[in-house]
Design a protein around this motif. Structure first.
Motif, mmCIF file in Angstrom:
data_model
loop_
_atom_site.group_PDB
_atom_site.id
_atom_site.type_symbol
_atom_site.label_atom_id
_atom_site.label_comp_id
_atom_site.label_asym_id
_atom_site.label_seq_id
_atom_site.Cartn_x
_atom_site.Cartn_y
_atom_site.Cartn_z
ATOM 1 N N TRP A 152 0.827 -1.200 0.000
ATOM 2 C CA TRP A 152 0.000 0.000 0.000
ATOM 3 C C TRP A 152 0.868 1.260 0.000
ATOM 4 O O TRP A 152 1.990 1.254 0.493
ATOM 5 N N TYR A 153 0.294 2.323 -0.521
ATOM 6 C CA TYR A 153 0.905 3.629 -0.308
ATOM 7 C C TYR A 153 0.755 3.997 1.171
ATOM 8 O O TYR A 153 -0.132 3.479 1.858
ATOM 9 N N PRO A 154 1.592 4.900 1.680
ATOM 10 C CA PRO A 154 1.399 5.380 3.052
ATOM 11 C C PRO A 154 0.013 6.009 3.203
ATOM 12 O O PRO A 154 -0.514 6.626 2.270
ATOM 13 N N TYR A 155 -0.562 5.842 4.350
ATOM 14 C CA TYR A 155 -1.896 6.396 4.612
ATOM 15 C C TYR A 155 -1.842 7.919 4.578
ATOM 16 O O TYR A 155 -0.969 8.533 5.205
ATOM 17 N N GLU A 156 -2.765 8.523 3.839
ATOM 18 C CA GLU A 156 -2.775 9.979 3.676
ATOM 19 C C GLU A 156 -4.169 10.536 3.972
ATOM 20 O O GLU A 156 -5.088 10.392 3.151
ATOM 21 N N PRO A 157 -4.369 11.168 5.145
ATOM 22 C CA PRO A 157 -5.700 11.697 5.488
ATOM 23 C C PRO A 157 -6.234 12.701 4.477
ATOM 24 O O PRO A 157 -7.457 12.831 4.308
ATOM 25 N N ALA A 158 -5.358 13.420 3.779
ATOM 26 C CA ALA A 158 -5.811 14.417 2.814
ATOM 27 C C ALA A 158 -6.524 13.795 1.621
ATOM 28 O O ALA A 158 -7.186 14.505 0.856
ATOM 29 N N LEU A 159 -6.396 12.482 1.455
ATOM 30 C CA LEU A 159 -7.029 11.800 0.333
ATOM 31 C C LEU A 159 -8.336 11.123 0.740
ATOM 32 O O LEU A 159 -8.799 10.186 0.101
ATOM 33 N N ILE A 160 -8.919 11.610 1.824
ATOM 34 C CA ILE A 160 -10.280 11.233 2.209
ATOM 35 C C ILE A 160 -11.187 12.375 1.759
ATOM 36 O O ILE A 160 -11.050 13.505 2.224
ATOM 37 N N VAL A 161 -12.083 12.094 0.827
ATOM 38 C CA VAL A 161 -12.882 13.140 0.188
ATOM 39 C C VAL A 161 -14.344 13.009 0.604
ATOM 40 O O VAL A 161 -14.941 11.940 0.477
ATOM 41 N N SER A 162 -14.923 14.106 1.092
ATOM 42 C CA SER A 162 -16.356 14.161 1.362
ATOM 43 C C SER A 162 -17.032 14.901 0.219
ATOM 44 O O SER A 162 -16.490 15.880 -0.312
ATOM 45 N N GLY A 163 -18.207 14.434 -0.163
ATOM 46 C CA GLY A 163 -18.897 15.072 -1.270
ATOM 47 C C GLY A 163 -20.352 14.672 -1.317
ATOM 48 O O GLY A 163 -20.891 14.102 -0.360
ATOM 49 N N THR A 164 -20.999 14.951 -2.436
ATOM 50 C CA THR A 164 -22.415 14.644 -2.614
ATOM 51 C C THR A 164 -22.586 13.612 -3.723
ATOM 52 O O THR A 164 -21.701 13.412 -4.552
ATOM 53 N N LEU A 165 -23.736 12.967 -3.714
ATOM 54 C CA LEU A 165 -24.070 11.996 -4.758
ATOM 55 C C LEU A 165 -25.243 12.555 -5.559
ATOM 56 O O LEU A 165 -26.383 12.581 -5.073
ATOM 57 N N GLU A 166 -24.950 13.030 -6.753
ATOM 58 C CA GLU A 166 -26.003 13.554 -7.616
ATOM 59 C C GLU A 166 -26.805 12.385 -8.198
ATOM 60 O O GLU A 166 -26.221 11.436 -8.736
ATOM 61 N N PRO A 167 -28.121 12.416 -8.096
ATOM 62 C CA PRO A 167 -28.925 11.299 -8.619
ATOM 63 C C PRO A 167 -28.813 11.210 -10.134
ATOM 64 O O PRO A 167 -28.579 12.207 -10.819
ATOM 65 N N PRO A 168 -28.974 10.020 -10.693
ATOM 66 C CA PRO A 168 -28.890 9.855 -12.160
ATOM 67 C C PRO A 168 -30.087 10.494 -12.848
ATOM 68 O O PRO A 168 -31.169 10.610 -12.257
ATOM 69 N N GLU A 169 -29.910 10.894 -14.097
ATOM 70 C CA GLU A 169 -31.000 11.489 -14.863
ATOM 71 C C GLU A 169 -32.071 10.453 -15.191
ATOM 72 O O GLU A 169 -33.244 10.786 -15.332
ATOM 73 N N ARG A 170 -31.659 9.206 -15.317
ATOM 74 C CA ARG A 170 -32.624 8.146 -15.605
ATOM 75 C C ARG A 170 -32.165 6.860 -14.916
ATOM 76 O O ARG A 170 -30.994 6.678 -14.642
ATOM 77 N N ARG A 171 -33.118 6.012 -14.650
ATOM 78 C CA ARG A 171 -32.804 4.728 -14.029
ATOM 79 C C ARG A 171 -32.093 3.829 -15.033
ATOM 80 O O ARG A 171 -32.511 3.709 -16.192
ATOM 81 N N GLU A 172 -31.007 3.226 -14.603
ATOM 82 C CA GLU A 172 -30.235 2.382 -15.513
ATOM 83 C C GLU A 172 -29.705 1.168 -14.777
ATOM 84 O O GLU A 172 -29.140 1.275 -13.685
ATOM 85 N N ARG A 173 -29.890 0.008 -15.366
ATOM 86 C CA ARG A 173 -29.324 -1.234 -14.848
ATOM 87 C C ARG A 173 -28.467 -1.840 -15.949
ATOM 88 O O ARG A 173 -28.869 -1.845 -17.119
ATOM 89 N N ARG A 174 -27.311 -2.335 -15.590
ATOM 90 C CA ARG A 174 -26.448 -2.931 -16.607
ATOM 91 C C ARG A 174 -25.638 -4.065 -15.992
ATOM 92 O O ARG A 174 -25.371 -4.091 -14.795
ATOM 93 N N ARG A 175 -25.268 -4.991 -16.856
ATOM 94 C CA ARG A 175 -24.447 -6.110 -16.412
ATOM 95 C C ARG A 175 -22.982 -5.709 -16.548
ATOM 96 O O ARG A 175 -22.569 -5.131 -17.559
ATOM 97 N N MET A 176 -22.211 -6.001 -15.525
ATOM 98 C CA MET A 176 -20.797 -5.664 -15.528
ATOM 99 C C MET A 176 -20.048 -6.627 -14.617
ATOM 100 O O MET A 176 -20.651 -7.373 -13.843
ATOM 101 N N LEU A 177 -18.738 -6.622 -14.745
ATOM 102 C CA LEU A 177 -17.917 -7.454 -13.879
ATOM 103 C C LEU A 177 -17.682 -6.752 -12.557
ATOM 104 O O LEU A 177 -17.390 -5.550 -12.509
ATOM 105 N N GLY A 178 -17.803 -7.523 -11.478
ATOM 106 C CA GLY A 178 -17.523 -6.993 -10.160
ATOM 107 C C GLY A 178 -16.060 -7.173 -9.791
ATOM 108 O O GLY A 178 -15.233 -7.635 -10.589
ATOM 109 N N LEU A 179 -15.740 -6.829 -8.577
ATOM 110 C CA LEU A 179 -14.392 -6.937 -8.041
ATOM 111 C C LEU A 179 -13.809 -8.336 -8.218
ATOM 112 O O LEU A 179 -12.625 -8.508 -8.514
ATOM 113 N N ASP A 180 -14.658 -9.374 -8.042
ATOM 114 C CA ASP A 180 -14.197 -10.764 -8.077
ATOM 115 C C ASP A 180 -14.282 -11.394 -9.466
ATOM 116 O O ASP A 180 -14.158 -12.620 -9.597
ATOM 117 N N GLY A 181 -14.504 -10.589 -10.511
ATOM 118 C CA GLY A 181 -14.540 -11.135 -11.863
ATOM 119 C C GLY A 181 -15.807 -11.872 -12.204
ATOM 120 O O GLY A 181 -15.865 -12.566 -13.220
#
Length: 296
Positions: A152-181
């Protein structure tokens, strides 16, 4: 920190908030004990414990992604042993059969049911079927050989970001690969907007189901200037944590690699369109490759 799940003996931090520790300019993977102790002292105890648990799981678990020898979509039947599927010829003779309601593994010792998202052992090997009935994936794990410790890189508190989640313009579902392939059906959750190193970032967020669970998690798959120069070339995953209301936290110290970074049998997720950060985000999990530079 969430409790450990039975699936794959995998620490929940892998699905929720894992990240890892050594500075790439000093040592990419196997640092000195003195260097590790110094980094640990700079890292919050809870995060350090998560990293230690994850490293132990990756290096010792029989269901570690490093132990996988086969990962393919589930057909009606999969044959192990001589004359079986490529890559499985050296295993004991067995057959994995998909019936209408259940999966069964037939071996010389008899037949038994294979629950989805739970590994079944036979001999030195384990078989797990992930996903749903329409999109199942078979993963076979063999004896775990020596595995590099994650970094890992050294832990850096400045790289913790707070923000907002803008809702999507339309509902969308899609198939994709997850973390585990494993291919999953994800729901577009919106766009995370925050400020990183004085610059605004906008990253697409999907709600992705957790393996073998009714729960979902908000995930960002992103690329930045470190890809191929310290971190995995295809990108990294990051879990978005709700803070209440429309506020969310993205801790880049917890950015983690997809399973394809540990083993080539796993397919890699495609970069999400628009999820690129021009600057180098030197935080989270590093990547080791014999062909990769040690200087980011």
């Amino acid at each position: 920190m969430r409790s450990l799940r039975s699936i794959d003996d995998m620490p929940s931090l892998l699905q929720h908030n894992c990240s890892i520790v050594p500075p790439v300019r000093i040592w990419l993977l196997l640092g000195s004990s003195l260097g590790a102790a110094t980094l640990a002292a700079q890292t919050p105890p809870g995060v350090q414990a998560e990293r230690t648990d994850f490293a132990h799981w990756l290096e010792t678990s029989p269901l570690s992604p490093a132990a996988a020898i086969y990962h393919q979509p589930l057909e009606d039947e999969l044959v192990f042993g001589p004359g079986g599927a490529p890559g499985l010829e050296e295993l004991p003779a067995a057959t994995l059969h998909r019936g209408r309601f259940r999966l069964r593994l037939r071996t010389e010792e008899g037949e038994r049911t294979v629950p989805r998202n739970r590994a079944v052992a036979f001999g030195e090997w384990h078989v797990r079927v992930s996903g749903n009935r329409r999109h199942g994936v078979v993963t076979v794990f063999g004896p775990l050989e020596e595995t590099h410790a994650p970094g890992w890189y050294p832990y850096e508190p400045a790289l913790i970001v707070s923000g907002t989640l803008e809702p999507p313009e339309r509902r969308e579902r899609r198939r994709m690969l997850g973390l585990d392939g494993v291919e999953i059906e994800a729901t577009l959750a919106g766009t995370f907007v925050g400020e990183l190193a004085g610059e605004q970032i906008r990253l697409i967020v999907y709600s992705m189901p957790e393996p073998g669970s009714e729960e979902s998690e908000l995930n960002i798959f992103f690329r930045d200037g470190t890809n191929g120069h310290g971190t995995y070339p295809a990108g990294r995953f990051l879990a978005l944590v709700p803070l209440g209301g429309r506020r969310y936290r993205a801790d880049f110290n917890r950015a983690r690699n997809p399973f394809c970074a540990y083993n080539g049998v796993f397919p890699c997720p495609l970069p999400w369109r628009g999820n690129a950060i021009e600057s180098a985000v030197e935080a989270g999990e590093l990547y080791h490759s014999a062909s990769q530079e040690t200087e980011p």
